[in-house]
Design an enzyme around this catalytic site. Sequence first.
Site, PDB file in Angstrom:
ATOM      1  N   ARG A 256       0.619  -1.167  -0.147  1.00 41.52           N
ATOM      2  CA  ARG A 256       0.018  -0.026   0.085  1.00 41.52           C
ATOM      3  C   ARG A 256       0.872   1.335  -0.034  1.00 41.52           C
ATOM      4  O   ARG A 256       2.146   1.165   0.045  1.00 41.52           O
ATOM      5  CB  ARG A 256      -0.925  -0.041   1.110  1.00 41.52           C
ATOM      6  N   GLY A 257       0.423   2.458  -0.208  1.00 45.46           N
ATOM      7  CA  GLY A 257       1.158   3.504  -0.328  1.00 45.46           C
ATOM      8  C   GLY A 257       1.110   4.097  -1.612  1.00 45.46           C
ATOM      9  O   GLY A 257       1.488   2.922  -2.443  1.00 45.46           O
TER      10      GLY A 257
ATOM     11  N   ASN B  47      -6.443  11.538   0.583  1.00 44.50           N
ATOM     12  CA  ASN B  47      -5.390  10.809   1.646  1.00 44.50           C
ATOM     13  C   ASN B  47      -5.906  10.135   2.431  1.00 44.50           C
ATOM     14  O   ASN B  47      -7.272  10.097   2.719  1.00 44.50           O
ATOM     15  CB  ASN B  47      -4.460  11.925   1.951  1.00 44.50           C
ATOM     16  N   LYS B  48      -5.408   9.109   3.264  1.00 43.35           N
ATOM     17  CA  LYS B  48      -5.762   8.015   4.197  1.00 43.35           C
ATOM     18  C   LYS B  48      -6.854   9.013   5.042  1.00 43.35           C
ATOM     19  O   LYS B  48      -6.795   9.959   5.400  1.00 43.35           O
ATOM     20  CB  LYS B  48      -4.682   7.766   4.925  1.00 43.35           C
TER      21      LYS B  48
ATOM     22  N   ARG C 234      -7.546  -0.819  -6.767  1.00 45.71           N
ATOM     23  CA  ARG C 234      -7.814   0.277  -5.889  1.00 45.71           C
ATOM     24  C   ARG C 234      -7.913   1.540  -6.490  1.00 45.71           C
ATOM     25  O   ARG C 234      -7.180   1.924  -7.465  1.00 45.71           O
ATOM     26  CB  ARG C 234      -6.825   0.419  -4.755  1.00 45.71           C
TER      27      ARG C 234
ATOM     28  N   ASP D  81      -2.703  10.643  -1.901  1.00 50.04           N
ATOM     29  CA  ASP D  81      -3.095   9.287  -2.741  1.00 50.04           C
ATOM     30  C   ASP D  81      -3.526   9.886  -4.147  1.00 50.04           C
ATOM     31  O   ASP D  81      -3.333   9.133  -5.104  1.00 50.04           O
ATOM     32  CB  ASP D  81      -4.202   8.475  -2.174  1.00 50.04           C
TER      33      ASP D  81
END
Lengths: 347, 347
Positions: free
Chosen positions: B44-45, B245-246, B87, B235
């Site tokens: 991830r990332g 983002n997260k 994703r 992201d």
Amino acid sequence: MRTVEWQKGSVRLIDQRWLPWEFQVLELRDPTAVAEAIRDMVVRGAPAIGATAAYGMALAGLRSDADSVEEMCADLEAAADRLHQARPTAVNLAWAVKRQLAVATDPQWTSADQIRAALIRHAHQIADSDVEINRQMGAHGATLVQDGDTILHHCNTGALAAVDYGTALGVVRAAHESGKRVHVLVDETRPRLQGARLTAWELKNLGISFDVIADNAAGHFMRTGQVDLVLVGADRIAANGDVANKIGTYKLAVVARENGVPFYSVAPTSTIDLELPSGDDIPIEERPPEEVLTVAGQSVAPEGASARNPAFDVTPHRYLTAIVTENGIAYPPLARNLRRSVEGEAI
Amino acid sequence: MRTVEWQKGSVRLIDQRWLPWEFQVLELRDPTAVAEAIRDMVVRGAPAIGATAAYGMALAGLRSDADSVEEMCADLEAAADRLHQARPTAVNLAWAVKRQLAVATDPQWTSADQIRAALIRHAHQIADSDVEINRQMGAHGATLVQDGDTILHHCNTGALAAVDYGTALGVVRAAHESGKRVHVLVDETRPRLQGARLTAWELKNLGISFDVIADNAAGHFMRTGQVDLVLVGADRIAANGDVANKIGTYKLAVVARENGVPFYSVAPTSTIDLELPSGDDIPIEERPPEEVLTVAGQSVAPEGASARNPAFDVTPHRYLTAIVTENGIAYPPLARNLRRSVEGEAI
């Protein structure tokens, strides 16, 4: 059963550390055990802690072998100190202990046994009145909820956080009981997960619609217009309306205001500390790092990692839409209206 | 090893689901397995996903039994679709897949084998260049960090989120390597705990001082003046500077601005999607409810509880102090300066 009960000279507590996995009841027979149970969060929630401490003082009276009024009062002072130190932030603990000390030092008593009986009577009064107060808060608060609302809720403020019924969750319950359709977004409330564990358990038992969310997700739901109001409890409210409550409340309140979402704290007047001018004077408990570094006994960080774990934060009064007490809904200016609320005047 | 590596016709990934408990390496031999690994968050990332997808396309070339350029391109299109769907939010995945398709369809190729070789070469280029880009971002970003600063950090943006070195955590690392004393408050980052599990693990290995905190505590530390700056990754960044983002980033950004704490997003220009006018157009992935309802396999809510689990949120550009890319620090007006940054002009 109630969250806190008195039975034949002992205090019975629902052990909230094991819910929703197991329903265990702890029976405590002396005030030191009660102080430990409060510190270890067997029981939590400001009103529940208050009632538990009141019963702890009653146990202190029963377990004391004092013969005289003077000896009894000395023993009670020592027990009050121990209980007082169990948790520093919620004022209800100090409030209940102080009330019990006032009962004990009433000049009308001529024997230790009279004091023993009075402490038990008064603990029952505090507990019964807590339930009644919660129902009043529920009735006031339910007027703020519309049919079809989605309510964001932090921590646990239900029956488990009080003797019964609940504060902020009592409002949800009252709205539901009055026939309004509500949906609750349940902040899981790390580190101790009172939302995921306790609030979800209560809502499920009550048949109220809900979804658990990570605390991180609350902002997303507010920004995208999926939240109608936020309801939280309080552990201590300063005279100016600043609210100390479960860690994370402050972030929620700031983001709620940013998005025009009404933000209410629901708490009995026993939570209001008129002696504190502002929230800056409220002591913030820092709990063990293990609460952050583990979840349900499972480590979630590398070995040797350190953590900071403030259990509460302070939300300055300007972020609050209103504070709901048993005496009504206090809107700004909170400094004036909270004082009236405490004094039982019309707000 | 790097987070993503190529070895003898297979892709090797550090399996990030088991850190910090176990260091496992997964070896994948076809593009479907790579897509699954991305979806299941083995890797991830945003930058790491980008490089992994590039290698996934190289594997698609190797595994294809196409003889002609046309057959090869058809197989690659199918693999690109599968990877693309793994994703939806991070744009680097789409970016890398698109670049590989462009490589494959270069008119100079006359055989499928030439394409196979070109895809592998180009995946290596993307991976190597990611490391170099991260070092450049680190150097730019480190100028924003003062000796003695406490940095609040969300999710994981370290070597594990990229091919190596890291984006926002790369800035922390560059500041540390340049001799500045820094302390990191590590948001644990529920629901998947990338902060507690991965960022804490990386910081520990790097010898950088840190404390893990519950995401709920970040507001308290900002309000009480204990945070000098906030660093996050991204992201996807829209043309106007809105940052996906997260989940939880938005709350942090709002509270940072409220407290005058600088808030920076650190991301390579491959994360900037100039085709999207604003963050409202970014698709937000909703992941399985089990991620919220369990922690490390342990249930944390009553049986039958439901959950909502948006994996990302959008932070409107007005909350950002600046965005750090490999080409420098883009301050507002972000719409203009991000475009310049992407085009490699002086900002």
